[in-house]
Design an enzyme around this catalytic site. Structure first.
Site, PDB file in Angstrom:
ATOM      1  CD1 TRP A  91      -1.160   2.474   2.190  1.00 44.40           C
ATOM      2  CD2 TRP A  91      -2.913   1.721   1.014  1.00 44.40           C
ATOM      3  NE1 TRP A  91      -2.109   3.643   2.151  1.00 44.40           N
ATOM      4  CE2 TRP A  91      -3.384   2.917   1.510  1.00 44.40           C
ATOM      5  CE3 TRP A  91      -4.042   0.939   0.360  1.00 44.40           C
ATOM      6  CZ2 TRP A  91      -4.201   3.683   1.405  1.00 44.40           C
ATOM      7  CZ3 TRP A  91      -5.105   1.677   0.109  1.00 44.40           C
ATOM      8  CH2 TRP A  91      -5.334   2.997   0.507  1.00 44.40           C
ATOM      9  CG  ASP A 134      -1.620  11.143   2.469  1.00 45.41           C
ATOM     10  OD1 ASP A 134      -2.231  10.723   1.699  1.00 45.41           O
ATOM     11  OD2 ASP A 134      -1.706  11.837   3.260  1.00 45.41           O
ATOM     12  CD  GLN A 160       1.873   8.732   5.714  1.00 48.70           C
ATOM     13  OE1 GLN A 160       0.897   8.605   6.585  1.00 48.70           O
ATOM     14  NE2 GLN A 160       3.098   8.878   5.902  1.00 48.70           N
ATOM     15  CB  SER A 211       1.231  13.050   5.768  1.00 49.28           C
ATOM     16  OG  SER A 211       0.821  12.165   5.030  1.00 49.28           O
ATOM     17  NE  ARG A 219      -5.628  13.867   9.213  1.00 47.53           N
ATOM     18  CZ  ARG A 219      -6.499  13.592   9.601  1.00 47.53           C
ATOM     19  NH1 ARG A 219      -6.939  13.791  11.048  1.00 47.53           N
ATOM     20  NH2 ARG A 219      -7.935  13.396   9.033  1.00 47.53           N
ATOM     21  CG  ASP A 220      -1.652  15.883   7.283  1.00 47.57           C
ATOM     22  OD1 ASP A 220      -1.218  14.706   7.830  1.00 47.57           O
ATOM     23  OD2 ASP A 220      -2.678  15.468   6.728  1.00 47.57           O
ATOM     24  CD  GLU A 234      -7.144  14.069   5.647  1.00 49.59           C
ATOM     25  OE1 GLU A 234      -6.720  13.070   6.158  1.00 49.59           O
ATOM     26  OE2 GLU A 234      -7.901  13.743   4.472  1.00 49.59           O
TER      27      GLU A 234
END
Length: 581
Positions: free
Chosen positions: A57, A60, A76, A121, A184-185, A239
């Site tokens: 898998w 990002d 990711q 991320s 996040r991020d 995000e």
């Protein structure tokens, strides 16, 4: 036949490895080369020149940057399965040209309390002294989303294979009123005229999305500014925010810390599964970002998007070697999870795009980086070809499953265009209502890509022209996937957007990057972009065909078309760290 072709590909890879001297040839390395070669033959949906890891898998893009002449790309990654997992880490690859890639060992993975559950991320900032620093989101043992810092262990290694983390992680924790899993991020940092670093971190309060602003003098101790740099009601968690300058009247890129009167700033945020952006004016002394024309990031059909198809969690960086801003994005699968498990992989990255502001200052232009042209071969040209109503013309001489196609259409009889007030119309809904088989006056006309010979399977990327009661024209661009496959359990949603172009004075151009299961479409020189995923049932890519079509009632002229087969990019695996160990 497959075995002999596989052996040939392996031999080619080994020649590349030995000639460049950049990859250590080990038995494990050879096994990875064989695996990559077999995947290309046996998996019709695996791409030839779009970035993806050998297996498992990917989502990002993280921290893209240029360091000592080497492009670095992080992402990711679930190292255990082809599905999103409980533990996500940072995959890592390097390139000298943004086309051919060397897969490295993972760069950042759980080793601290501050990222014990996952390393999510983040972004790269080049600090004074040419020192790369990574701010990223860690998921701690309490499943809180916190912001951490890492930097390379050995700055003399241009591949930056190993990373160390700050002992004081986490440096930033969720502010009051923000849920632990809605923060996040962190973005690339920029340095203000006061010598203070700034970043934004995505989140929300009470479902109102925002880019929280943080400041630091030492890149370790961060303090939140009173007000977010940008926000919008009822958009949910923002995000992967990105904030960067673009120069007016230039296609160049700028370092993230540049500001001034001849510069505008772009605020981008991801929510509702799309990447939205707005252009405005930034005043660092007042920490104020003012979107132009009163538009902000609200998720309405009036707002701007990088791409109107499958394109999310994008990240840009300034390439100072070529003075450009380069954009990446995650392109997810649209088949079933069971299909992904069977394939053994899931997720692509868009081909890197150069990005700049349009001459009118109202939107961004995106275009594949120029290095892609090194993959072109077997050019086919067509000029001044009339497409009569209802005509379909096959393009021969190229590999239709792996191609780069540019085409320009010249229209006549504009007064015959369908009358429709498009000011309040949802373009995607319009593309679904009036697809490639719905006949109008001027359109649909465009390309049928990854099509079977009998056209039972086809992905139609086309234009359609409308006029309102005042004689003003609107150009609709669609990616109609309703007939892209006869397989079941495939998302065949169609995509659409309007193109800011006046067909009275301009030709309508289209460029398509076709690569097995992905089509990246660029309308009007990159003003409108649509990325699609497709999974036709025919499994032998030699059965793929490419057509130009006109299903309107008026003639359309192909003023010029150039199409190329695309060679495979080179993907090899470096094992110098763990193999040596």
């Amino acid at each position: 036949m497959k075995k002999s072709l596989s052996s040939f590909i392996v031999l080619c890879f080994l020649v590349i490895i030995l000639e460049t001297g950049r990859v250590k040839a080990t038995s494990r390395n050879l096994n990875d080369v064989i695996m990559l070669a077999n995947q290309q033959i046996e998996q019709p949906y695996r791409t030839g020149y779009h970035f993806q890891p050998p297996s498992n898998w990917m989502n990002d893009p993280n921290g893209p940057m240029l360091y000592q002449g080497v492009y670095h790309f992080f992402y990711q990654y679930n190292p255990y399965a082809a599905t999103f997992g409980d533990v996500i880490i940072w995959g890592h690859a390097v390139s000298y040209d943004l086309v051919n890639w060397i897969h490295l060992d993972p760069a950042i993975y759980p080793t601290q309390e501050a990222d014990s559950k996952s390393c999510w991320s983040g972004s790269a900032t080049i600090l004074p002294g040419n020192i790369p620093a990574m701010l990223y989101t860690g998921s701690d043992s309490k499943s809180r989303q916190v912001q951490d810092l890492a930097w390379p262990k050995n700055l003399s290694d241009p591949f930056l294979r190993e990373w160390v983390k700050h002992p004081k992680n986490p440096l930033i924790t969720p502010p009051e009123g923000v849920k632990d899993d809605c923060f996040r991020d962190p973005s690339t940092a920029w340095l203000g005229p006061d010598g203070v670093w700034r970043i934004v971190v995505g989140g929300d309060r009470d479902n109102n999305g925002m880019a929280f602003l943080y400041q630091s003098t030492d890149f370790v101790n961060w303090k939140r500014y009173d007000q977010p740099l940008s926000s919008a009601d009822a958009t949910g968690t923002w995000e992967c925010p990105d904030f960067y300058p673009v120069p007016l009247n230039s296609t160049n890129g700028l370092d993230t810390s540049v500001y001034g009167g001849s510069v505008r700033h772009v605020m981008k945020a991801g929510f509702e599964g799309h990447d939205w952006y707005t252009i405005g004016t930034y005043s660092p002394d007042r920490e104020n970002f003012l979107p132009q024309n009163g538009l902000s990031l609200t998720g309405s059909t009036l707002d701007l998007r990088y791409d109107y198809g499958q394109f999310y969690a994008s990240k840009s960086f300034f390439d100072d070697a070529k003075n450009r801003r380069v954009l990446w994005a995650w392109v997810p699968e649209t088949d079933s999870q069971a299909d992904d498990i069977e394939k053994g992989w899931a997720g692509l990255q868009s081909f890197p795009r150069a990005l700049w502001i349009d001459r009118n200052g109202k939107q961004l232009i995106q275009w594949p980086v120029e290095e892609i042209e090194e993959l072109r071969q077997n050019q086919v040209n067509l000029q001044n070809k009339n497409l009569k109503p209802g005509s379909v013309l096959e393009i021969h001489g190229i590999a239709a499953s792996q191609a780069d196609v540019t085409i320009s259409f010249k229209l006549e009889g504009l007064k015959e265009a369908e009358v429709l007030d498009t000011t309040l119309v949802d373009p995607q809904a319009l593309c679904n209502e009036r697809g490639a088989s719905s006949r109008g006056a001027l359109g649909p006309f465009g390309l049928l890509a990854m099509a079977s010979k009998d056209l039972k399977e086809q992905s139609a990327i086309f234009f359609r022209v409308f006029q309102n009661q005042l004689g003003r024209y609107s150009v609709l661009m669609c990616s109609d996937l309703s007939r892209s496959t006869v397989r079941s359990n495939i998302d065949t949603t169609s995509y659409g957007a309007f193109v800011d172009i006046d067909p009275r004075s301009e030709e309508i151009s289209l460029r398509n990057l076709i690569d097995h299961s992905i089509i990246e479409s660029f309308g009007a020189g990159g003003k409108t972009c649509i990325t699609s995923r497709i999974y036709p049932k025919f499994v032998n890519n030699e059965e793929a065909h490419l057509f130009v079509f006109n299903n309107g009632t008026q003639n359309v002229k192909i003023s010029e078309m150039s199409a190329w087969s695309m060679k495979n990019a080179k993907f090899v695996v470096d094992q110098s760290v763990k193999s040596a160990a």
